[in-house]
Structure formats: structure tokens, C-alpha cells
Design an enzyme around this catalytic site. Structure first.
Site, mmCIF file in Angstrom:
data_model
loop_
_atom_site.group_PDB
_atom_site.id
_atom_site.type_symbol
_atom_site.label_atom_id
_atom_site.label_comp_id
_atom_site.label_asym_id
_atom_site.label_seq_id
_atom_site.Cartn_x
_atom_site.Cartn_y
_atom_site.Cartn_z
ATOM 1 N N SER A 42 27.854 -5.159 3.727
ATOM 2 C CA SER A 42 28.005 -6.599 3.961
ATOM 3 C C SER A 42 28.968 -7.211 2.955
ATOM 4 O O SER A 42 29.748 -8.104 3.286
ATOM 5 C CB SER A 42 26.648 -7.295 3.874
ATOM 6 O OG SER A 42 25.821 -6.886 4.935
ATOM 7 N N GLY A 117 21.912 -0.812 7.708
ATOM 8 C CA GLY A 117 21.212 0.455 7.605
ATOM 9 C C GLY A 117 19.745 0.320 7.255
ATOM 10 O O GLY A 117 19.398 -0.194 6.225
ATOM 11 N N LEU A 473 6.918 35.204 27.479
ATOM 12 C CA LEU A 473 7.437 35.609 26.171
ATOM 13 C C LEU A 473 8.117 36.973 26.235
ATOM 14 O O LEU A 473 7.854 37.760 27.149
ATOM 15 C CB LEU A 473 6.295 35.672 25.152
ATOM 16 C CG LEU A 473 5.626 34.354 24.779
ATOM 17 C CD1 LEU A 473 4.404 34.626 23.912
ATOM 18 C CD2 LEU A 473 6.607 33.448 24.057
ATOM 19 N N SER A 546 13.259 32.331 29.838
ATOM 20 C CA SER A 546 13.443 30.957 30.330
ATOM 21 C C SER A 546 12.393 30.010 29.752
ATOM 22 O O SER A 546 11.495 29.576 30.452
ATOM 23 C CB SER A 546 13.457 30.907 31.858
ATOM 24 O OG SER A 546 12.408 31.661 32.423
#
Lengths: 799, 306
Positions: A42, A117, A473, A546
Site C-alpha cells: 500500500s 495479503g 491397488l 486407475s
């Protein structure tokens, strides 16, 4: 007095006309300042305003008063107070939103997005950066490159800002040391490269003292580069814009002041447009040429990106708000399924599966968001598995749209690649999205409708081309079981193919690693291959870990309902690890295999698999038999035993069958004239389940049954077969031939003929030519805003 | 557009501002049910109206104009208002708060109640009366600190209350204009314009503005640090006060008894811009409303002042 001013007072005083002429030619630069609470952001902006003489005397008087009362700089002017606006934030001592500031030099107008911030930072910074061309990253010289600098850099890269200034602030507090400056710049360079920021400009400044802001600092003679203002005034942000960009104009509003004028108003998002240009209207894909480029200041010979114009077209083509007018030979992609990065901006977390509104370009469509593939930790830049997104989360999801829309990957186009997600209940903007790519088939090419359909091929092979998707797995036994399944199917005379995880990684997917994104891409590719193979009529077995449900669901979405058989090969982690057939767990535990599923990468078990096989209780052979049985369920040929002696299931005679026999109640009915007609007299009716996607197979089966019933007439009346859960009608064999009835509206599927493909939720029909066509045209009360989708797009199958 | 175009063919900052504003106007018209443009007859309104006429050309802007009148505007403002409505082919609604009419609310006796009743309440009444769900306003972010954070689309809950925490992030050029019944949205298409931009644009585009912006000899009295113009016979002179003819002009226009003039010889636009560039006080100095307290605009806004 710091700064000699940028308002060119002298020129304004001497020759106002010359001044105005100079200012008429100003360009503009929008930039964002990024820094944490104490980095002096600022103060820097206040200083820019002050030095640019945007601050008037009365404001300055108020500033001096405020500085004494509220300031943090003792009796000195606290420039930060110039830019902290809301009362609430003053009380809290923090700024809570994005503020926009304005100042000018002789050559440029600047719009600064000031994004403070604190915990709201990600949301605010992304918002501010979305309209900016350049980012000023503030670093406190005393503290150097910190976590937040990394975070800011990541966000700057995410939003695609090409110009970065590293402003090393508070140089006054480190004795204006060149050594400190160089050390920070070197440290940042290393980091910047890792997030993909190739170039940045470093400037040592002091916002408080005014060093190298507008005036070159006499206290840092070792610095030979530009001041911050010099750089901001000179940096060329337009040159970096792609000059080869082709026309993209999202239509905002159709201008029809009278019957003679029909114009399409919008802002040129990319490229340029001139009368005579060949254009394509998306998503319909119709082509025409531009007749005029209309503005209130007269027609233009050419309009470029950023200009708001109204186009008239040479032909009466259908075009309305939400469509994109694009270069005819280089149209953007159209898709209803997108992979996207979301920045979650709401206090309410993401609800995967919920329908949101998605606004992209000028179109708004319903959109369903998958579970996140991952979330990026903006501090460490690591990808972590999450169930949902909360405020300031960033990560990738799949988005399924209610209809196909034109888009571009965000990296290529902010205008066609950025979108908003809107809560349908509160109407709040809950997320910003960045399109990565389409997750559907390539919709930027015209989908060629081929005459031979999936069903034709399946019929020729005499099988139902399902996909058995084995997930589990590593070490659960997927490959072993899959191998047995393929062998068994082969022995039964079926055409099957096994896609194995390890094998495809030697070829199709050899460029992929084991990050979440690569795993997702791996599964996507295999899914596409599986779809192609099943389109070809093959039964496909896949054996892939997957790990992510959304990828598996995406593959499911590629296939007709009922043809995706998700098989959860379930083995607890300790069991799989004890088996460890390839020694992978050992390596993973030793840290040699990062991102190993189950160890340091998540596995998401299927919520509702078609088959759940507990490998601690079932043998591999038993698992394989269960899969084979499920794959051949309802198959025209069935299992060998079923083939030999068809089981009667008359007690399951469904209402479908009864309804089909009554002309009054059947909503749609088609009669196939067939050679059997002339030969069949006084034969009993027989109803068999019919699934439209497999109608040919069933016609064949009906023929077989017809022959069988002739040979051994059963009791008079009807015999019916169970209406399978996936059947949508029945075939009735009667004296007049074979009557195929589809009793309820349903999703069109890929086995429909091309004419039926686009008519969603329409009763399908059979005709003598063996194609499915709706008997009646679709009811005409449809939503007029609904665009016809690209041929072949799954979105065409309706809701 | 040619008047705005730079020598080198690139888009100038004014062209970009113009295009951005047109984009916002079109986007909101396409997404809301019943938009209206708040027309206060000032220079910002003049620019906004000009942009609207460009945005929908060759059609007239597909919404009416609304003037929330206090009955205390300068006479010259009423004249230009009626002329511009006729020229643009747009319907003009004029709303005067009947309660304020009945109570004879005026700036001399009622202080801030004057603004509250005529403007704040009057605006809410007018929007409710006609069922407008979106109102274009000519506010700019550079006017005042608390406005720097105002969105281009500013949402008001039922009852027109503004809640800073319920505002929506605005990304790229995407505006989410969805809202519930009873909610309204204020839209500021010229948010990113500065005072200098507005003046330059008026100059280059030849936009008609109220003559009061140009310096001329006018009857004035000096009171409480403001130079007030005696625009009609309702002006109450205090004991010892007598109108003095001064060459004055106005940097901002509101109710004449509340709007301070500046002594000036600037009778052309370039001279006005020159004066503006060399001046050392901000635009809102001429408005009595801001002197109350710090963050006064924000308080006004939460109460529903535009």
C-alpha cells in the site's frame, strides 16, 4: 520533493491543446501488486499516486491528519493510508478486497489492482490478476524470497501474466546494499524457473523513501536499470500478444432495431475481423461471411481485439447470445466435458456432483464438477489429494456441461478459457475456472458419422462389446485375473482384448510418469482406446490401478449405459503389499518410487462398482468367472449353458411386454416387414427384451426364437422374457411379423442412426431399412436457447 | 472511434475504456430483466448515456432513463435532461419522493435529511415502483477512496442494502448478473474512468454537457467556504448576504444550494481540462456531502445512497 511529476503541468499550462493531443495517444497498462502484509504494498501504491500528483491538496491534508492519528510511520506521511478505503479494514488494520487505483504518465494510463495479503489473498490476487498484464512482486529486502513470494509467483503464472517485476522493497533498511539485492535476485531466479516464469525485471526500491520509484536513487549508484515507473511506462505488453490469433467474437446481444437490420454485438476477444471475412458460428458450425462491421462512429474496415462492435452477416444464419463468431478455417474447439483448474472463491465448499452454472464467454450453461483430482498447496506447490475444495483452494477437476460450448485452453486464450462457476441457489460466484482441455473426443474436428455402427459390428461378432474395467491397488491381482478373463472369453469364442497397465506404458503411454496428472492422462488414453475397441465390437478387459474415481467415471461416460463394468479388485493394502509380485512396494517403502498408490499417493475405491471382488476370499479363477458371467449377462448368445437350454423367465414378464401388445397404450411402435411375414401364420406371440443399442442382435435372436417356436409350439398366448434392467422395450413376434417396441423415452446412444443421434429423449423406431428413427418429430416447445450440438458430441444425447 | 484512435493504429486508453464500458452495458442488458439508467444530468451521466447509445447502435438503448429528482437541481440541468431524453429516443422517468414533496424537504432547513429523503429514499422508491432490477450509474472508482473497491456490478439485498462482504469477485470480462427476486444490482460501466478520462472523452466525442460546467458570470453568494449560485427565487439569502456576480463554473453538479462553484475563466473544454490539471483540490470538494466524516461515502452507500 520526490518525483518531478507525471501530469506534465508545464505542458498543460503552456499549451493545453498539445497536452491533450499527447494524452489522446496514451496506451494503457493494467498491473497488479503482489506482496504480503508487511511488504509495503500500500505504501508503494500510495507513493506512486503521490509522486504522480494524483493526490490533491485536500486529500493530502487529510492524509497528513490521518497519518498522525492512524499511521504507522510516526509523524511522517503514511502513504498506505491513501489507498486503504473501507472503514472496516481500517479498524482491522488490513485491507479486505481488491482495490483499483488510477494514475497516468504522459504516455500511459495505469490501472493498478491492489490486492492485500492475508487469508483471502488467493481469491483477491486471482481476481486482480485476471485483468492485468503485468505483476509487481514485492519482496522485503530484509527477508528475501519467502513462501509468500513463491505463492504469488505461482498465482501469477497460473493466471498467465507474462510480465513480472521483482521489486525488492525497503532497500533503505538494508543500507541500500547491492549484495543483498543480488542475493535475492539470484534466489528468486532459481525459483521462478521452477514455476515457469522465464523472464522478470528486478528493481531495488524504497516505497517509503521514494528510491527508484519515479526518480533514480542516488543512494544506489550501483543500479543501472530503469526506475519502476520507467519500466512500467516502457514495457510493451501488446507486442507479446499473439499476432497470429484468429477471430473470436462471443456474441453478447442481437441487435434488431427493424426488419432490415440484424447485427451481432460483441467484443472482439481475439484476432481481427473485416467485411468479407469467412466466419463460422459456433457451436452450430454454420459458415457465412461478414457483411459489415458496424459501430456508432461508422462502419469499420477492420476491428481488432478489444473493440466492441456489431457484425452483420451475409447469410441468415442462426446466431444468438452465447455463440462465438470465429474465423471459418480456424474455429475454436467445442466440448461439453472439460478438464479445468478451479480457484475456489466461496466460503461454501465445492460439492462434487452438484450442478452449478458455468459462465464462459457470453454463455451460461449448467455444469457438474467432479471430485478434485488434486489440490495444489500454494505454499509448497505440491499436489495433494482432497475430497473437496474450500475457500482459496486451487486444483484440477473435470467439468461436465449441460451442452457443448466453444472454448479454448486458458493458456491460449483468457477470454475463451476463463470461466465462472455460479451457485444455482445463492447466485454467488463460487469459483474461477481455467480450461485446460476437453476431456471428450476431439470436437474441434467434425465428427464423421459412419454408416456401420457399433451395433452393426457387435452383431457381426455376435457379442455385446462391454468393457470390464479392473481397478485396485498394485498387487491386488488385476493382471492375473484379467488374463484369466481374456483366456476364458477366447475359449468361449468371443472376441476380447486385454489392455494391461504395464504393457501400455511401454508404448501408448510411455511419455507419462506417475504424477496425478500423468496417471489421469494414462487412464484417459486407455479409456479412449477401450472405447474405440468396444466400438469395433470387441469385449475389452483393462487392468489399471486407475486410482481416481473421476477418471474412471469419465471412461464410464464414454460408453453406452450398461457397457462399462467397473470391477473393484479389492485387496487390503497390507495384503497387496505382502504379495508384492513385482517388488514395487519394497521400492516404494524405500523411497525409490515416489507417488506410489497406497503409499504416498491416494487410491479412491469405487463407490458403486458393478462387481466388487474380495480377493482375500475369492480365488483368481473365481474372480475371473464372476467377471465373465457379468460380461456375458444379457448377451444375445449368453453363456454356453444358457445357449444350450434357454431358461424360461416368464414370471418376470414385465409391463413393458404387456404394454407392447396393446396398440392403444404403446407410445411408439414400429413394424418390420420381413420375409418371415409371408410364412408365418397363426403363430403365438413371443416377446423378448429389446435394448435399442442391440436391436439387431435381438432381431436375430427373435428370428431364432421364431424358428424354435415353429418347431415346438408352446402354449397359446404370449410367452415373455424378463425385461432386463437395461432393456428398454421388447420384441414381439406375432403373426404379422416381428414387432419391436421401445416403450419409453431414453438416452440416445451411439448405435442410433445419424438422424436419431441428435434427437434426445425420443422414442426410437425401427424401419425396414434397419435404422432407428423417431416416428414423430421432437416436440417443438424446446428451449429456444438450446443450441444444437456438434454432431457426434455426446452432449447431443440430452439430459 | 477514429477521433480516439492513436497515430500508430494501436488502441488508445480511451478506446479501451469505451469498449470495456460498452461490454458491461451489453452484458447487463442481456442478463437482467428490467434495467434502467440513472441519469443525473452530470458529466458522468452524459458520458454513460453516450456510451449506451453507442453500445446498442443502430438500435436505441433498450432501457429507459430515470432521473431521481430533488426539485432542487439547477434549471440548466432540467433543460438538458429533457433535451437528451428526446434526442436519444429513450423513455424518461422522473421520480420525486412524494413524502419529501409533502413535507417540503429542502436543503436549507433539513440538512442531510434532504439527501436522505430525496436521493436515497427516492431512488429506492423509484426502483421498487417500476420494478427495475438493474440500475446503471455513473460512479467512478477514482472519485473517493471507498469507491476504489466497488465492483462494476454492485449487488443490493432486498431493501437495497449494500453488504461489503456479499459482493462478487469480478474476473476477466465475466460478470455474474444473476440474482434473486427482490435483489437489485447497481452497475457502474465507467468504473475505470478517471475525471481526466471523462473530460477528454467529452472533448473528443463532442458530448453535450450542462453549460454550468463552463465559466460564465453568475449570481453567487459565499457561504461556509462554498461559493453557491443563486439559481432561482427559492434561494434564501441570510442577513447581510447579497448575490455577487462572479465568473464561476462547476466541477460537479447536484442540488444547487449544496453545490459549490469555483471561480474560473475556463469557458472551453480545453481550458476546463487545463484548469482541472493544474488544480490542487479534488473534485468532491464542491460537494457538501463529503465533509461530514471520514468514510462518509461508505456509510451513505450502506444506507442505499447510490
Amino acid at each position: 520533493m520526490p518525483g518531478d511529476g507525471y501530469r506534465a503541468d508545464d505542458l498543460a499550462a503552456r499549451d493545453i491543446d498539445a497536452y491533450l493531443e499527447r494524452h489522446r495517444n496514451k496506451s494503457w497498462l493494467r498491473f497488479i501488486t503482489c506482496g504480503s502484509v508487511d511488504d509495503g504494498k500500500s505504501t508503494l501504491i500510495g507513493r506512486l499516486l503521490y509522486d504522480s500528483k494524483v493526490v490533491f491538496d485536500d486529500q493530502l491534508a487529510a492524509l497528513v491528519a490521518d497519518s498522525k492519528r492512524l499511521g504507522t510511520q510516526g509523524q511522517e506521511i503514511d502513504f498506505a493510508l491513501l489507498v486503504d478505503g473501507l472503514a472496516a479494514e481500517r479498524e482491522q488494520g488490513i485491507t479486505i478486497d481488491v482495490a483499483y487505483r488510477y494514475f497516468s504518465t504522459d504516455t500511459r494510463k495505469f490501472i493498478v489492482a491492489d490486492t492485500p495479503g492475508h487469508e483471502q489473498y488467493t481469491r483477491n490476487m486471482v481476481t486482480g490478476a485476471s485483468t492485468a498484464d503485468l505483476a509487481v512482486l514485492l519482496v522485503d529486502a530484509r527477508r528475501g524470497v519467502l513462501t509468500q513470494t513463491r505463492r504469488h509467483s505461482f498465482l501469477v503464472k497460473l493466471i498467465g501474466l507474462r510480465h513480472v517485476v521483482l521489486a525488492i522493497n525497503k532497500m533503505d533498511l538494508v543500507g541500500y546494499s547491492e549484495e543483498v539485492f543480488t542475493r535475492i535476485v539470484d534466489a528468486y531466479r532459481e525459483f521462478a524457473e521452477s514455476v515457469g516464469i522465464d523472464a522478470f525485471v528486478s528493481i531495488p526500491i524504497s516505497g517509503l523513501r521514494g528510491d527508484n520509484i519515479t526518480q533514480r536513487s542516488v543512494r544506489m549508484p550501483w543500479y543501472g536499470g530503469p526506475t519502476l515507473m520507467e519500466h512500467l511506462g516502457a514495457v510493451d505488453v501488446e507486442e507479446s500478444a499473439d499476432s497470429s490469433a484468429r477471430l473470436r467474437l462471443p456474441v453478447q446481444w442481437v441487435c434488431r432495431p427493424n426488419l432490415d437490420f440484424r447485427g451481432f454485438a460483441g467484443t472482439v476477444a481475439e484476432g481481427s475481423v473485416a467485411p468479407g471475412d469467412a466466419v463460422r458460428v459456433l457451436p452450430s458450425g454454420r459458415t457465412t461471411t461478414v457483411a459489415r462491421v458496424v459501430t456508432a462512429d461508422g462502419d469499420l474496415a477492420r476491428a481488432t481485439a478489444g473493440q466492441a462492435v456489431t457484425l452483420t452477416l451475409a447469410d441468415e444464419v442462426d446466431c444468438s447470445r452465447g455463440d462465438v463468431i470465429a474465423a471459418a478455417d480456424a474455429p475454436p474447439e467445442v466440448s461439453d466435458a472439460l478438464r479445468a483448474t478451479l480457484v475456489w472463491m466461496s466460503e461454501e465448499p465445492l460439492v462434487p456432483g452438484r450442478s452449478y452454472w458455468l459462465k464462459i464467454g457470453t454463455t451460461t450453461v449448467p455444469a457438474t464438477v467432479s471430485r478434485p483430482h488434486h489440490q495444489v498447496d500454494v505454499n509448497t506447490l505440491e499436489r495433494v489429494a482432497v475430497e473437496t475444495f474450500s475457500l482459496n483452494s486451487i486444483g484440477d477437476v473435470d467439468v461436465t456441461l449441460g451442452r457443448a460450448v466453444p472454448f479454448a485452453p486458458y493458456d491460449e486464450s483468457r477470454e475463451l478459457g476463463g470461466f465462472l462457476l455460479i451457485d444455482r441457489a445463492t447466485h454467488a460466484t463460487v469459483a474461477a475456472g481455467l480450461v485446460r482441455r476437453s476431456t471428450r473426443r476431439a470436437t474441434n474436428v467434425h465428427w464423421h458419422t459412419t454408416d456401420v455402427t457399433r451395433a452393426d459390428r457387435a452383431t457381426r461378432l455376435g457379442q455385446r462389446p462391454r468393457v470390464a474395467w479392473l481397478t485396485g491397488l498394485s498387487g491386488a491381482g488385476k493382471s492375473t485375473i484379467a488374463n484369466l478373463v481374456e483366456r476364458r472369453l477366447h475359449a468361449l469364442g468371443r472376441h476380447a482384448y486385454l489392455l494391461d497397465g504395464d504393457n501400455v506404458r511401454h508404448g501408448l503411454c510411455r511419455d507419462l510418469g506417475f504424477t496425478d496428472a500423468d496417471r489421469a492422462e494414462n487412464v484417459r488414453r486407455v479409456g479412449e482406446v477401450a472405447r474405440l475397441m468396444s466400438d469395433a465390437g470387441l469385449i475389452v478387459i483393462t487392468a489399471f490401478i486407475s486410482p481416481f474415481a473421476s477418471e474412471r467415471d469419465a471412461v464410464r461416460g464414454l460408453l453406452p449405459d450398461g457397457d462399462f463394468v467397473e470391477v473393484f479388485v479389492d485387496a487390503p493394502l497390507d495384503t497387496a503389499e505382502a504379495r508384492d509380485p513385482k517388488g514395487l512396494y519394497k521400492k516404494a517403502r524405500a523411497g525409490q518410487l515416489p507417488s506410489f498408490t497406497g503409499i504416498d499417493s491416494p487410491y479412491e475405491p469405487p463407490a458403486r462398482p458393478e462387481l466388487h471382488l474380495d480377493t482375500t476370499k475369492l480365488s483368481a479363477e473365481e474372480c475371473a468367472e464372476a467377471i465373465v458371467a457379468r460380461l456375458l449377462e444379457g448377451d444375445a448368445r449368453g453363456l454356453p449353458c444358457a445357449r444350450r437350454r434357454p431358461r424360461r423367465r416368464a414370471r418376470h414378464a414385465g409391463s413393458d411386454a404387456r404394454r407392447s401388445s396393446s396398440p392403444a397404450s404403446s407410445r411408439s411402435r414400429w413394424v418390420r416387414n420381413d420375409s418371415t411375414q409371408t410364412r408365418s401364420t397363426n403363430l403365438p406371440c413371443t416377446s423378448v427384451p429389446l435394448r435399442c443399442t442391440r436391436w439387431r442382435a435381438l432381431v436375430a435372436a427373435s428370428h431364432a426364437r421364431l424358428r424354435a417356436s415353429r418347431a415346438a409350439p408352446s402354449s397359446p398366448g404370449r410367452t415373455s422374457r424378463k425385461a432386463n434392467s437395461d432393456s428398454c422395450g421388447s420384441a414381439t413376434i406375432s403373426t404379422s411379423g416381428i414387432r419391436l417396441t421401445c416403450s419409453h423415452a431414453h438416452r440416445a446412444s451411439s448405435s442410433f442412426s445419424s438422424s436419431a443421434r441428435r434427437k434426445a429423449a425420443t422414442p426410437c423406431s425401427l424401419s425396414g431399412s434397419h435404422t432407428l428413427r423417431p416416428r414423430k418429430s421432437r416436440d417443438s416447445s424446446g428451449d429456444s436457447s438450446e443450441k444444437s450440438t456438434a454432431p457426434g458430441s455426446p452432449g447431443a444425447s440430452g439430459k | 472511434m477514429t477521433r480516439l484512435r492513436a497515430h500508430d493504429g494501436r488502441l488508445t486508453h480511451l478506446e479501451r475504456l469505451e469498449a470495456e464500458s460498452i461490454h458491461v452495458l451489453r452484458e447487463v442488458v442481456a442478463e437482467v430483466e428490467r434495467p434502467v439508467m440513472l441519469y443525473s444530468v452530470g458529466k458522468d451521466s452524459a458520458v454513460m448515456l453516450h456510451l449506451a447509445r453507442k453500445a446498442f447502435f443502430p438500435a436505441p438503448p433498450p432501457f429507459p432513463l430515470l432521473h431521481v429528482d430533488t426539485t432542487w437541481k439547477f434549471r440548466a440541468m432540467y433543460e438538458l435532461r429533457d433535451r437528451m431524453a428526446k434526442e436519444s429516443g429513450m423513455q424518461l422517468f422522473v421520480h420525486q419522493n412524494p413524502d419529501a414533496v409533502a413535507r417540503g424537504i429542502n436543503p436549507f432547513d433539513h440538512g442531510s435529511l434532504h439527501t436522505d429523503l430525496w436521493k436515497t429514499e427516492g431512488l429506492k422508491q423509484a426502483l421498487d415502483l417500476h420494478g427495475f432490477d438493474a440500475a446503471f450509474g455513473g460512479a467512478r472508482r477514482d472519485e473517493e477512496k471507498s469507491r476504489a473497491k466497488e465492483r462494476i456490478l454492485s449487488f443490493r439485498a432486498a431493501g437495497h442494502r449494500w453488504d461489503p462482504k456479499q459482493q462478487r469477485p469480478e474476473l476477466w470480462h465475466l460478470y455474474n448478473a444473476r440474482k434473486h427476486k427482490g435483489e437489485t444490482v447497481r452497475v457502474f460501466p465507467i468504473s475505470n474512468w478517471t475525471e481526466l478520462d471523462v473530460w477528454q472523452y467529452i472533448h473528443l466525442e463532442g458530448i453535450p454537457i450542462v453549460p454550468l460546467y463552463f465559466a460564465a458570470p453568475r449570481p453567487t453568494v459565499s457561504r461556509d467556504g462554498l461559493l453557491l449560485m443563486v439559481d432561482d427565487e427559492r434561494f434564501r439569502l441570510l442577513p447581510g448576504e447579497a448575490p455577487v456576480t462572479r465568473s464561476v463554473r462547476f466541477r460537479t453538479l447536484g442540488c444547487y444550494p449544496l453545490t459549490g462553484a469555483v471561480e474560473s475563466e475556463a469557458d472551453t473544454l480545453p481550458k476546463i481540462i487545463q484548469e482541472m490539471l493544474l488544480t490542487t483540490t479534488s473534485e468532491r470538494m464542491g460537494r457538501a456531502i463529503d465533509h461530514d466524516q471520514a468514510a462518509s461515502m461508505e456509510k451513505k452507500k450502506q444506507e442505499g445512497y447510490f
